[in-house]
Write a protein that holds these residues in place. Structure first.
Motif, PDB file in Angstrom:
ATOM      1  N   ASN A  98       0.076  11.941   7.267  1.00  0.00           N
ATOM      2  CA  ASN A  98      -0.876  12.081   6.161  1.00  0.00           C
ATOM      3  C   ASN A  98      -1.817  13.268   6.345  1.00  0.00           C
ATOM      4  O   ASN A  98      -2.447  13.719   5.378  1.00  0.00           O
ATOM      5  N   TYR A  99      -1.942  13.759   7.572  1.00  0.00           N
ATOM      6  CA  TYR A  99      -2.941  14.779   7.892  1.00  0.00           C
ATOM      7  C   TYR A  99      -2.316  16.141   8.178  1.00  0.00           C
ATOM      8  O   TYR A  99      -3.025  17.082   8.537  1.00  0.00           O
ATOM      9  N   GLY A 114       3.930  11.353  -1.042  1.00  0.00           N
ATOM     10  CA  GLY A 114       2.953  12.422  -1.046  1.00  0.00           C
ATOM     11  C   GLY A 114       3.554  13.748  -1.441  1.00  0.00           C
ATOM     12  O   GLY A 114       4.743  13.857  -1.748  1.00  0.00           O
ATOM     13  N   ASN A 117       2.804  16.024   2.514  1.00  0.00           N
ATOM     14  CA  ASN A 117       2.531  15.168   3.661  1.00  0.00           C
ATOM     15  C   ASN A 117       3.479  13.969   3.651  1.00  0.00           C
ATOM     16  O   ASN A 117       4.185  13.728   2.683  1.00  0.00           O
ATOM     17  N   ASN A 118       3.495  13.241   4.775  1.00  0.00           N
ATOM     18  CA  ASN A 118       4.427  12.111   4.935  1.00  0.00           C
ATOM     19  C   ASN A 118       5.876  12.542   4.730  1.00  0.00           C
ATOM     20  O   ASN A 118       6.707  11.772   4.241  1.00  0.00           O
ATOM     21  N   ASN A 146      -5.170  17.189   2.649  1.00  0.00           N
ATOM     22  CA  ASN A 146      -4.238  16.669   3.656  1.00  0.00           C
ATOM     23  C   ASN A 146      -3.799  17.694   4.694  1.00  0.00           C
ATOM     24  O   ASN A 146      -2.872  17.424   5.463  1.00  0.00           O
ATOM     25  N   ARG A 458      -8.883  14.534   3.009  1.00  0.00           N
ATOM     26  CA  ARG A 458      -7.578  13.920   2.754  1.00  0.00           C
ATOM     27  C   ARG A 458      -7.733  12.908   1.634  1.00  0.00           C
ATOM     28  O   ARG A 458      -8.589  12.018   1.704  1.00  0.00           O
ATOM     29  N   SER A 461      -3.031   8.349  -0.336  1.00  0.00           N
ATOM     30  CA  SER A 461      -1.659   8.483  -0.810  1.00  0.00           C
ATOM     31  C   SER A 461      -1.365   7.435  -1.875  1.00  0.00           C
ATOM     32  O   SER A 461      -2.102   6.457  -2.052  1.00  0.00           O
ATOM     33  N   GLU A 464      -1.103   4.034  -0.286  1.00  0.00           N
ATOM     34  CA  GLU A 464      -2.378   3.419   0.069  1.00  0.00           C
ATOM     35  C   GLU A 464      -3.130   2.903  -1.152  1.00  0.00           C
ATOM     36  O   GLU A 464      -3.856   1.907  -1.074  1.00  0.00           O
TER      37      GLU A 464
END
Length: 701
Positions: A98-99, A114, A117-118, A146, A458, A461, A464
């Motif tokens: 995620n980061y 995402g 990311n991911n 992110n 960030r 997502s 989330e």
């Protein structure tokens, strides 16, 4: 490994770092040109940020098929496989995918959860890659949401000096000790053809098929009918087909690029235990409730860049779409037949994206100024398991419209400063901002010092925000009221380059970094109902980490040697008033080394790569709340031999992955009563062997 031994290793590597060659009389070209996070392309040693370059030659020596194969050997990066989904994601500097942002030619790559990311590393093809650039540290100013710990930019090939280049690659690989041509092992074929019509026009097309037949281990496959839990595979089989096309035009100060890519992937999942039923039509038969997932991804990218008067411009436009469809069915084992097939879309992500910048140099390049924008229109879809065993469709738009500015000030040939800022308008969250200040100073005798500080953000997502998986007795919930995280990062590094003769170079680097994240999103334990967890994503945890990295790279005639070590201290505090953790710092250790020897007379290279992952600690949920889990240390060793024949038209690569045969690692948890329990944490599928054969037909007329 205790802290005392860790410090011994640290000071030993530091002593290597301070080794220098002082009498340098001959200057040689030592820098590759990088484009990631730069106002304009420039050499590595002039970059204000630390940029790590992985060349195409290094990738070929590894026999790597996808991005996960490459990153598995790099310091501070941990590849995390998921045996249930087949995905391989990355953890960088102790923080998850995620980061960390993954881009292709400066464009974020869409994933199921995402944008950039991911990313599932197993779905990133490397056949068309020219090099990979990794930039560490807060990159929120130039790359937006992110990019808290850094970015990875995959640079693809866009031109050729030859009229025609045609290549075909065949790669066969065992999965552990398992291999045959029919239903065991890994089978890869790829084809690429490119043509330069003249100095202006270039076109290329390519395709790759990757069939992974699954890791059987002690499982018995889909036609196994006993009820002992050994049906199916330890890791599920999948097959991926990727195709791409590229068109490039260059003339004077204008460049045009269009690239398209299509990916189709299929995963097969099998019930562990067979069941028995009687049917009036078929009689008694045994069956499994099985599933297969289908992934599709479309990628279209248009780029315009060049120079008008004294202004440089770079504009990109991209459309990307990824979806996952799920097909559930009953597999009749006795008849080897499928019935009751039901197919439905479960996830999708559609993105319309554009980014661009203009830049100008002033006062004889003392000042380089860049003004840029980023526009993202993101439409996400998910089919959720809701209460009462019902399905709920969620489709949401997540948009951001950003503007940023960066100024690079060259106070002298030695000293540069780079301040920058970004403002982001968000349609779902409060508006965000990012800032950074970087600096570089070059000392005598090829010493370089860099330092930077920045604040990035960030955004939550799609998973989330909207996950809702509710079954009898447990619930895993998203949270539409989540706030974006904010992270402050600081890093400093000292680099020494020593040169001698024409082929000798030693690069030593010592880096220290710090991350502090507020409002960190975490899936926390809310309640335990008869030992079954109820969890939800909330903004509750605080996260801090300190990281020390030492790397040494030696190139000497026919030798290339790397040695590195990383020490990370991580503190994460979770407190929801009922279940909590403390704020102690947990130590994680990484080390790696690589050796490559080239026999020029035979056009042969022999390489070995070893990575050590020390004992890792993490907070985990248990029936009594949060406990510390200890992951046993393990090592990963790959070796390869590359030989070129017939004036480099034929390339043969032989090798072995995971020679130490790492499959499971022990994950230990201690209860409040002091009792220790062990879980198996899957890492790989054991020792495997591969053979890669490439034929290159280059036509020059």
């Amino acid at each position: 490994m205790n802290s005392r031994n860790s410090l011994k290793i640290l000071f030993y590597l530091l002593s290597c770092t301070l080794w220098a060659q002082e009498d340098l009389k001959k200057v040689i070209a030592l820098d590759s040109v990088v484009v990631s996070a730069q106002i304009e392309p420039q050499s590595v040693h002039k970059s204000v940020k630390n940029v790590q370059v992985i060349s195409k030659a290094q990738i070929q020596k590894m026999g790597a098929v996808n991005l996960a194969d490459v990153l598995n050997q790099y310091i501070n990066i941990t590849v995390r496989p998921d045996i249930n989904t087949g995905k391989q994601t990355v953890s960088f500097l102790g923080l998850g995918g995620n980061y960390f942002k993954v881009l292709v030619d400066n464009i974020p790559l869409v994933s199921e959860n995402g944008f950039g990311n991911n990313t599932d590393l197993s779905q990133v093809n490397l056949e068309d890659v020219e090099r990979i650039e990794i930039v560490e540290g807060a990159m929120g100013v130039t790359h937006g949401a992110n990019a808290v710990t850094g970015i990875l930019n995959i640079i693809t090939k866009k031109k050729s000096r030859l009229p025609w280049e045609i290549g075909y690659t065949l790669q066969e690989e065992s999965i552990g000790q398992e291999y045959n041509f029919l239903n065991k092992g890994r089978h890869i074929q790829s084809f690429k053809a490119s043509h330069s019509f003249n100095d202006n026009w270039y076109v290329s097309v390519g395709t790759q098929r990757n069939k992974y037949s699954g890791f059987w281990s002690d499982y018995k496959g889909k036609n196994y009918s006993r009820t002992d839990g050994r049906r199916g595979y330890r890791t599920s089989p999948f097959e991926t087909l990727q195709s791409n096309a590229l068109l490039s035009y260059r003339k004077d100060r204008f460049n045009l690029l269009y690239k398209a890519e299509y990916m189709n992937e299929r995963f097969d999942f099998y019930d562990r235990t067979a069941e028995f039923v009687f049917s009036p039509i078929y009689g008694g038969y045994r069956f499994g409730n099985d599933r297969r997932d289908f992934y599709q991804r479309h990628f279209h990218h248009l780029n315009l860049n060049g120079q008008y008067s004294q202004w440089f411009y770079n504009f990109s436009f991209s459309y990307q779409y990824q979806k996952r469809e799920e097909e559930n069915f009953r597999y009749m084992i006795d008849f080897q037949k499928e019935i009751n097939n039901q197919k439905r879309k479960t996830h999708s992500m559609k993105v319309f994206y554009s980014t661009g910048s203009v830049s100008h140099s002033f006062a004889n390049k003392k000042y380089n100024w860049q003004l840029g924008y980023e526009l993202t229109h993101n439409i996400g879809f998910s089919l959720l398991n809701d209460e009462g065993q019902t399905l709920k469709k969620v489709e949401k738009e997540i948009d951001n419209y950003d503007i940023y500015s960066v100024l690079e000030v060259n106070l002298s040939e030695r000293f540069s400063l780079r301040p920058g800022g970004r403002f982001s308008y968000q349609n779902l969250f409060r508006n965000q901002y990012a800032y950074s200040l970087g600096s570089r100073y070059s000392f005598d005798n090829h010493w370089e010092w860099r330092a930077s500080v920045g604040e990035s953000y960030r955004t939550p997502s799609f998973e989330e925000l909207y996950t809702r998986s509710v079954f009898m007795g447990h619930a895993f919930l998203g949270n539409e009221n989540l706030l974006p995280e904010r992270g402050i990062s600081a890093e400093t590094s000292l680099k020494k380059t020593s040169l001698w003769d024409e082929e000798g170079m030693l690069v030593n680097n010592l880096g220290i970094s710090f991350n502090n994240i507020k409002d960190k999103i975490h899936n926390v334990l809310l309640d335990m109902n008869n030992g079954t967890p109820h969890t939800q994503y909330i903004n509750i945890s605080r996260y801090q980490s300190y990281n020390c990295l030492i790397s040494n790279n030696l190139k000497l005639s026919q030798w290339e040697i790397t040695l590195g070590g990383s020490f990370a201290w991580i503190s994460q505090k979770i407190d929801n008033q009922r279940y909590r953790t403390d704020d102690r710092y947990l130590l994680n250790i990484n080390a790696n080394t690589g050796v490559s020897y080239t026999i020029k007379k035979w056009d042969t290279s022999i390489s070995a790569y070893y990575k050590f992952i020390g004992k890792s600690q993490m907070w985990q949920m248990s029936s009594t709340g949060y406990v510390i889990g200890d992951l046993d240390p393990y090592g990963w060793l790959d070796i390869s031999l590359q030989k070129k024949f017939s004036n480099r038209k034929i390339e043969l690569t032989l090798g072995a992955r995971n020679l130490l045969n790492t499959i499971d690692v022990g994950l230990y948890r201690q209860t409040l009563s002091g009792e220790k329990t062990r879980l198996n944490y899957p890492i790989g599928y054991g020792r495997s062997y591969f053979l890669k054969l490439t034929y290159n037909l280059n036509i020059n007329y």
